[in-house]
Write an enzyme that holds these catalytic residues in place. Structure first.
Site, mmCIF file in Angstrom:
data_model
loop_
_atom_site.group_PDB
_atom_site.id
_atom_site.type_symbol
_atom_site.label_atom_id
_atom_site.label_comp_id
_atom_site.label_asym_id
_atom_site.label_seq_id
_atom_site.Cartn_x
_atom_site.Cartn_y
_atom_site.Cartn_z
ATOM 1 N N MET A 35 37.026 42.598 42.265
ATOM 2 C CA MET A 35 35.900 41.720 42.558
ATOM 3 C C MET A 35 34.702 42.059 41.660
ATOM 4 O O MET A 35 34.388 43.216 41.462
ATOM 5 C CB MET A 35 35.530 41.949 44.031
ATOM 6 C CG MET A 35 34.248 41.368 44.499
ATOM 7 S SD MET A 35 33.956 41.906 46.234
ATOM 8 C CE MET A 35 32.328 42.601 46.064
ATOM 9 N N SER A 109 41.527 47.327 42.874
ATOM 10 C CA SER A 109 40.812 46.922 44.082
ATOM 11 C C SER A 109 41.525 45.725 44.715
ATOM 12 O O SER A 109 42.734 45.782 44.907
ATOM 13 C CB SER A 109 39.355 46.639 43.720
ATOM 14 O OG SER A 109 38.567 46.627 44.884
ATOM 15 N N GLN A 110 40.820 44.622 44.999
ATOM 16 C CA GLN A 110 41.499 43.522 45.699
ATOM 17 C C GLN A 110 42.690 42.984 44.899
ATOM 18 O O GLN A 110 43.629 42.428 45.470
ATOM 19 C CB GLN A 110 40.525 42.396 46.053
ATOM 20 C CG GLN A 110 39.906 41.671 44.878
ATOM 21 C CD GLN A 110 38.829 40.638 45.280
ATOM 22 O OE1 GLN A 110 38.334 40.658 46.398
ATOM 23 N NE2 GLN A 110 38.481 39.744 44.364
ATOM 24 N N ASP A 231 35.729 57.083 48.487
ATOM 25 C CA ASP A 231 35.447 55.652 48.351
ATOM 26 C C ASP A 231 34.396 55.222 49.373
ATOM 27 O O ASP A 231 34.605 55.323 50.574
ATOM 28 C CB ASP A 231 36.744 54.857 48.571
ATOM 29 C CG ASP A 231 36.657 53.438 48.045
ATOM 30 O OD1 ASP A 231 35.598 52.806 48.216
ATOM 31 O OD2 ASP A 231 37.655 52.953 47.469
ATOM 32 N N HIS A 285 34.911 54.546 44.634
ATOM 33 C CA HIS A 285 35.790 53.421 44.332
ATOM 34 C C HIS A 285 35.986 53.202 42.821
ATOM 35 O O HIS A 285 35.021 53.049 42.087
ATOM 36 C CB HIS A 285 35.192 52.162 44.949
ATOM 37 C CG HIS A 285 36.141 51.008 44.997
ATOM 38 N ND1 HIS A 285 37.329 51.044 45.693
ATOM 39 C CD2 HIS A 285 36.090 49.787 44.419
ATOM 40 C CE1 HIS A 285 37.962 49.894 45.548
ATOM 41 N NE2 HIS A 285 37.237 49.114 44.783
#
Ligand SMILES: *[C@@H]1O[C@H](CO)[C@@H](O)[C@H](O)[C@H]1NC(C)=O
Length: 304
Positions: A35, A109-110, A231, A285
């Site tokens: 993202m 990530s996503q 994270d 993260h």
């Protein structure tokens, strides 16, 4: 999510991979960005693509781009419904002649859970290894980097998670905000199962699990789950390891086998067969070094 790559000077032994024949080159790699990021940002995925190309001579790397421009690509990470993005990714992969014999996938990530959806919905061409770097496989209970959301959704950032939960499963928010589609409210499990457009469905929660999701996931050679130990964006960070808050509360985190996840028998089977590798690394993260990435991801999962 955008991230800076900490460059280290350590030189990793790069024993070039052996036989790179014309028809029998290294397995291609597909990447899906996070993202706020794009396919080709020279500070993130563009950079990582270069590492892979350098370490695996002759490899073909396809970093997925959504929309026509880089701006559209970045916006899609917030605004294009996940199921639509997955459909687009499936078509792009299928139409890429160079991927026809299969590929390894790396999601950031996503992009990690989105690529898992590609594996479960679109088994042809076959995905071999799936490396999920800081993904959210059971969703999130807390909007990651809320301040980066488009202006129209900024109002969410001043709300607590229970207040967000009260509206995040309404059509208006669910239909338009990508992060709402992997919002997982452990306090209102039924509501989550009923209204989550993406993450509940892809995890086979609910009354009509899809058998093909389980079967297709089993086709992976390896599912590699990377969690960042510090994270501060993913809530809970253990979602990167397919863990989540125990149903009915939002403190204790339990493994998938203690959840109601429809995929849990499949995951257990994969774990018993040694098909799931759990990696964790210190840092926030997506904070990792080149050395770490080459040794733990490229060398182990992208060289064959
Ligand atoms: C679930 O798996 C964990 C290992 O992650 C194990 O310690 C635990 O006993 C298992 N629980 C059940 C209910 O099988």
């Amino acid at each position: 999510m955008k991230f800076l790559v900490a460059v280290t000077l350590a030189i990793v032994g790069s024993a070039a991979s052996a036989s790179v024949g014309l028809d029998n080159g290294p397995t291609p790699v597909v990447m899906w960005h996070g993202m706020g990021d794009t396919c080709c940002n020279p500070m993130s995925l563009g950079h990582i693509q270069k590492w892979i190309e350098r370490e695996v001579p002759g490899v073909y790397v396809h970093s997925l781009k959504f929309g026509k421009t880089v701006i559209q690509d970045e916006e899609s990470g917030f605004l294009t419904p996940v199921n639509k993005q997955v459909e687009e990714a499936c078509a792009t992969i299928k139409n890429d002649e160079k991927l026809k014999n299969g590929y390894n996938a790396v999601g950031f990530s996503q992009g990690g859970q989105f690529l898992r959806a590609v594996a479960q919905r679109c088994p042809d061409p076959p995905m071999k290894n799936l490396v999920s770097v800081g993904g959210q496989h059971q969703g999130v209970y807390g909007i990651p980097q809320c301040e980066k959301l488009p202006a129209v959704f900024q109002f969410l950032c001043t709300m607590g998670r229970e207040a967000i939960s009260a509206i995040v499963y309404t059509g208006l928010v669910q239909d338009h905000l990508v992060q709402a589609q992997y919002w997982h409210d452990p306090l209102h499990h039924d509501k989550y199962v009923q209204h989550s457009q993406f993450i509940a469905e892809i995890n086979n929660e609910g009354p009509s699990p899809k058998d093909e999701y389980a079967q297709n996931l089993m086709k992976l050679q390896k599912l590699v789950l990377v969690m960042f130990e510090d994270d501060n964006m993913v809530e809970p960070r253990e979602s990167s390891h397919f863990k989540f808050y125990k149903e009915g509360q939002s403190k204790e985190v339990v493994d998938f086998n203690e959840s109601s996840l429809g995929l849990k028998d499949t995951l257990q089977k994969m774990r018993d067969e040694g098909k799931i590798d759990y990696l964790s690394t210190p840092g926030d993260h997506l904070q990792f070094t080149e050395t770490w990435f080459l040794q733990n991801v490229v060398d182990k999962y992208l060289k064959h």
